[in-house]
Design an enzyme around this catalytic site. Structure first.
Site, mmCIF file in Angstrom:
data_model
loop_
_atom_site.group_PDB
_atom_site.id
_atom_site.type_symbol
_atom_site.label_atom_id
_atom_site.label_comp_id
_atom_site.label_asym_id
_atom_site.label_seq_id
_atom_site.Cartn_x
_atom_site.Cartn_y
_atom_site.Cartn_z
ATOM 1 N NE ARG A 62 36.168 59.745 32.978
ATOM 2 C CZ ARG A 62 36.343 60.999 33.403
ATOM 3 N NH1 ARG A 62 35.539 61.943 32.984
ATOM 4 N NH2 ARG A 62 37.300 61.270 34.262
ATOM 5 C CE LYS A 79 38.775 70.025 35.861
ATOM 6 N NZ LYS A 79 38.275 68.691 36.132
ATOM 7 C CG ASN A 80 41.434 67.540 37.901
ATOM 8 O OD1 ASN A 80 40.237 67.832 38.046
ATOM 9 N ND2 ASN A 80 41.915 67.059 36.770
ATOM 10 C CG ASP A 84 43.352 66.194 31.943
ATOM 11 O OD1 ASP A 84 42.606 65.373 31.377
ATOM 12 O OD2 ASP A 84 43.401 66.314 33.179
ATOM 13 N NE ARG A 119 32.600 70.169 33.863
ATOM 14 C CZ ARG A 119 33.100 69.007 33.479
ATOM 15 N NH1 ARG A 119 32.816 68.520 32.312
ATOM 16 N NH2 ARG A 119 33.873 68.315 34.292
ATOM 17 C CB CYS A 175 34.560 65.023 30.035
ATOM 18 S SG CYS A 175 34.775 66.754 30.461
HETATM 19 N N1 EPU Z 1 39.243 53.196 35.991
HETATM 20 C C1 EPU Z 1 38.814 51.897 36.190
HETATM 21 N N2 EPU Z 1 37.887 51.679 37.179
HETATM 22 C C2 EPU Z 1 37.412 52.662 37.969
HETATM 23 C C3 EPU Z 1 37.854 53.979 37.752
HETATM 24 C C4 EPU Z 1 38.786 54.199 36.754
HETATM 25 O O1 EPU Z 1 39.215 50.978 35.502
HETATM 26 O O2 EPU Z 1 36.597 52.369 38.850
HETATM 27 C C5 EPU Z 1 40.230 53.444 34.920
HETATM 28 C C6 EPU Z 1 39.664 54.237 33.750
HETATM 29 O O3 EPU Z 1 38.990 53.409 32.837
HETATM 30 C C7 EPU Z 1 40.923 54.878 33.176
HETATM 31 C C8 EPU Z 1 41.769 55.135 34.422
HETATM 32 O O4 EPU Z 1 41.270 54.268 35.429
HETATM 33 O O5 EPU Z 1 41.593 53.953 32.367
HETATM 34 C C9 EPU Z 1 41.671 56.551 34.926
HETATM 35 O O6 EPU Z 1 40.312 56.948 34.782
HETATM 36 P P1 EPU Z 1 39.504 57.781 35.796
HETATM 37 O O7 EPU Z 1 38.149 58.070 35.256
HETATM 38 O O8 EPU Z 1 39.585 57.163 37.133
HETATM 39 O O9 EPU Z 1 40.306 59.090 35.786
HETATM 40 P P2 EPU Z 1 40.383 59.928 37.040
HETATM 41 O O10 EPU Z 1 41.517 59.440 37.830
HETATM 42 O O11 EPU Z 1 39.079 59.994 37.686
HETATM 43 C C10 EPU Z 1 41.627 62.176 36.798
HETATM 44 C C11 EPU Z 1 41.205 63.565 36.392
HETATM 45 C C12 EPU Z 1 41.033 63.613 34.881
HETATM 46 C C13 EPU Z 1 42.338 63.204 34.226
HETATM 47 C C14 EPU Z 1 42.742 61.801 34.717
HETATM 48 C C15 EPU Z 1 44.087 61.348 34.196
HETATM 49 C C16 EPU Z 1 39.905 64.356 38.247
HETATM 50 C C17 EPU Z 1 38.590 64.782 38.739
HETATM 51 N N3 EPU Z 1 39.948 63.910 37.011
HETATM 52 O O12 EPU Z 1 40.595 61.346 36.389
HETATM 53 O O13 EPU Z 1 40.746 64.968 34.561
HETATM 54 O O14 EPU Z 1 42.186 63.178 32.830
HETATM 55 O O15 EPU Z 1 42.830 61.799 36.167
HETATM 56 O O16 EPU Z 1 45.073 62.198 34.660
HETATM 57 O O17 EPU Z 1 40.905 64.457 38.946
HETATM 58 C C18 EPU Z 1 39.735 66.733 33.449
HETATM 59 O O18 EPU Z 1 40.167 67.461 34.348
HETATM 60 O O19 EPU Z 1 39.231 67.188 32.382
HETATM 61 C C19 EPU Z 1 39.852 65.282 33.593
HETATM 62 C C20 EPU Z 1 39.159 64.427 32.840
#
Ligand code: EPU
Length: 434
Positions: free
Chosen positions: A126, A26-27, A312, A406, A121
């Site tokens: 976030r 997915k990711n 995850d 999802r 989620c």
């Molecule tokens: N963060 C910031 N500022 C930002 C964005 C993120 O400080 O502008 C911080 C967040 O607070 C957190 C860290 O960066 O501490 C990572 O958070 P983020 O929301 O950016 O995670 P992500 O990189 O978007 C991806 C996966 C997640 C998975 C995480 C960790 C996708 C679409 N999502 O999220 O997957 O948990 O990496 O590996 O790739 C899932 O699939 O259920 C899921 C949540």
């Protein structure tokens, strides 16, 4: 009306067997779909998981004016026009956090993009500050009104150097893609190093991008031109979270389970933790064979960016630890809201003490009892499915279509094939999370 899964528990018996085929990830599929904006012609995507998040991402692009054709299960051809609408449709984008990765390629190619503060989620605050800072560094102006960000780069994006204060996967991917079309060179430092990023970069490089260092903490991108998908296709890598979830289920309840079409190298942290707990695991090139042990030993888990223990898989692993003989500490370091589901596990009979928003102490072994459950998010939803399988009696899991569906393809079908008694029904329950 929502979808519900009704599961008859095995009451601790270890009798699942057969094989489970792992789907595309997915990711990375979601990001590969976003990357089609960087192409001047059509792009063929294969081994794409047939899950709701993928359908929503494709729907977003379609509503913006892209042409999407579904050639066979898991295969799509996407073609993005010169005049794509640059406003992300609010209703879909609001409900899916991953939609934010589209902003980078759209802004880089068309000089503007607007998008709502993304949902997804309920696992923590976030923020999007790193996206906003990054766009500004690349020469764009960002404004925020009525819950919508408008970003404009009148003379196009230009390369920049970033240091990410947090190693965010989506921030890294968004700017890696934006940089492919920006003028000049971009350097992303403290970049996330998840294998999905490397996979995406390799595909983009095959199509003309100049990305160096993906998979390390410094990525350098020389930008400036659109890519071509002519004669190429992207084959989505196996989903390590899908594989890890079935591995944990097997470690709890399998006589012998074969997890096929996966990449064991991506699951080292999980395999090591399970082996320390006494689980019998055999590894082949693209297959993992797992047998549940008679006795599970406690292990402490600390989630970490790749290659550490994936956040995850923290919820499924916590379910596993409820069946270990002794005390295990689970430390969630990435998201502050990702332990809330433990309350429901406690209601099933698990002994779990919340130490603080990031840490729980799990005391086992507990007998879990089937019950009615509502999943707070996608990954906890799958953890509830695993708990229900191990438990005594029947469990009913609500909100399946807004959580589990999802991210996991045909979860009930694949579970039934290895011996789980599981049925899907429609219920009138209100949905909780999106
Ligand atoms: N963060 C910031 N500022 C930002 C964005 C993120 O400080 O502008 C911080 C967040 O607070 C957190 C860290 O960066 O501490 C990572 O958070 P983020 O929301 O950016 O995670 P992500 O990189 O978007 C991806 C996966 C997640 C998975 C995480 C960790 C996708 C679409 N999502 O999220 O997957 O948990 O990496 O590996 O790739 C899932 O699939 O259920 C899921 C949540």
């Amino acid at each position: 009306m929502g979808n519900t899964l009704v599961i008859k528990g095995l009451d601790g018996e270890r009798k699942l067997e057969g094989s489970v085929r792992i789907t595309g990830a997915k990711n990375v599929a979601l990001k590969a779909i976003a990357s089609t904006v960087l192409f001047r012609d059509s792009v063929k995507l294969e081994n794409v998981p047939e899950i709701d998040d993928v359908f929503r991402m494709l729907e977003l692009l379609r509503e913006m004016g892209a042409e999407v054709s579904h050639t066979k299960s898991g295969s799509y051809i996407v073609s993005v026009p010169h005049n794509l609408n640059t406003d992300l449709p609010l209703e879909i984008a609001k409900r899916m956090r991953a939609s934010i990765v589209l902003t980078g390629p759209v802004l880089a190619r068309y000089g503007k993009v607007s998008f709502p503060h993304p949902g997804g989620c309920l696992i923590g605050s976030r923020p999007v500050d790193l996206f906003v800072e990054g766009f500004e560094k690349m020469g764009a102006k960002v404004s925020f009104k009525d819950n919508t960000y408008s970003v404009i780069a009148k003379s196009g994006l230009r390369g920049a150097e970033f240091f990410l204060k947090n190693q965010s996967v989506t921030v890294t991917e968004t700017f890696m893609m934006a940089a492919v079309c920006a003028k000049g060179t971009t350097v992303i430092k403290n970049a996330a190093i998840e294998p999905e990023i490397t996979d995406l970069a390799q595909f983009l490089n095959k199509c003309g991008a100049k990305i160096v260092g993906a998979g390390t903490s410094t990525i350098t991108i020389r930008g400036g031109k659109l890519l071509t998908g002519k004669g190429k296709s992207y084959k989505t890598m196996p989903d390590r979270i899908d594989a890890g979830s079935f591995l944990i289920l097997g470690a709890l309840a399998a006589r012998e389970l074969h997890i096929t079409n996966c990449n064991p190298v991506h699951l080292e942290a999980v395999i090591q933790a399970l082996r320390s707990a006494g689980v019998d695991i055999k590894i082949k090139k693209a297959e993992i064979i797992v047998r549940a042990p008679a006795k599970i030993l406690p292990v402490d888990i600390k989630t970490h960016e790749y290659p550490g223990f994936p956040t995850d898989l923290q919820a499924p692993m916590t379910v596993f630890l409820t069946q270990a003989q002794g005390e295990s500490l689970v430390f969630e370091t990435i998201f502050e809201g990702r332990l809330n589901y433990t309350e429901a596990l406690a209601a099933m009979g698990a002994q779990i003490t919340m130490m603080d928003p990031h840490r729980v102490l799990v005391r086992g072994k507990s007998e879990l009892r089937g019950r009615k459950l509502k999943s707070p998010d996608l990954r906890a939803g799958l953890a509830f499915v695993i708990a229900a399988i191990v438990a005594k009696g029947e469990s009913v899991i609500h909100n399946v279509d807004t959580t589990i569906d999802r991210g996991y393809e045909d979860v009930d079908k694949r579970l039934r094939a290895i011996g789980v008694s599981i049925e899907r029904t429609e219920s009138g329950e209100q949905t909780l999370a999106e």
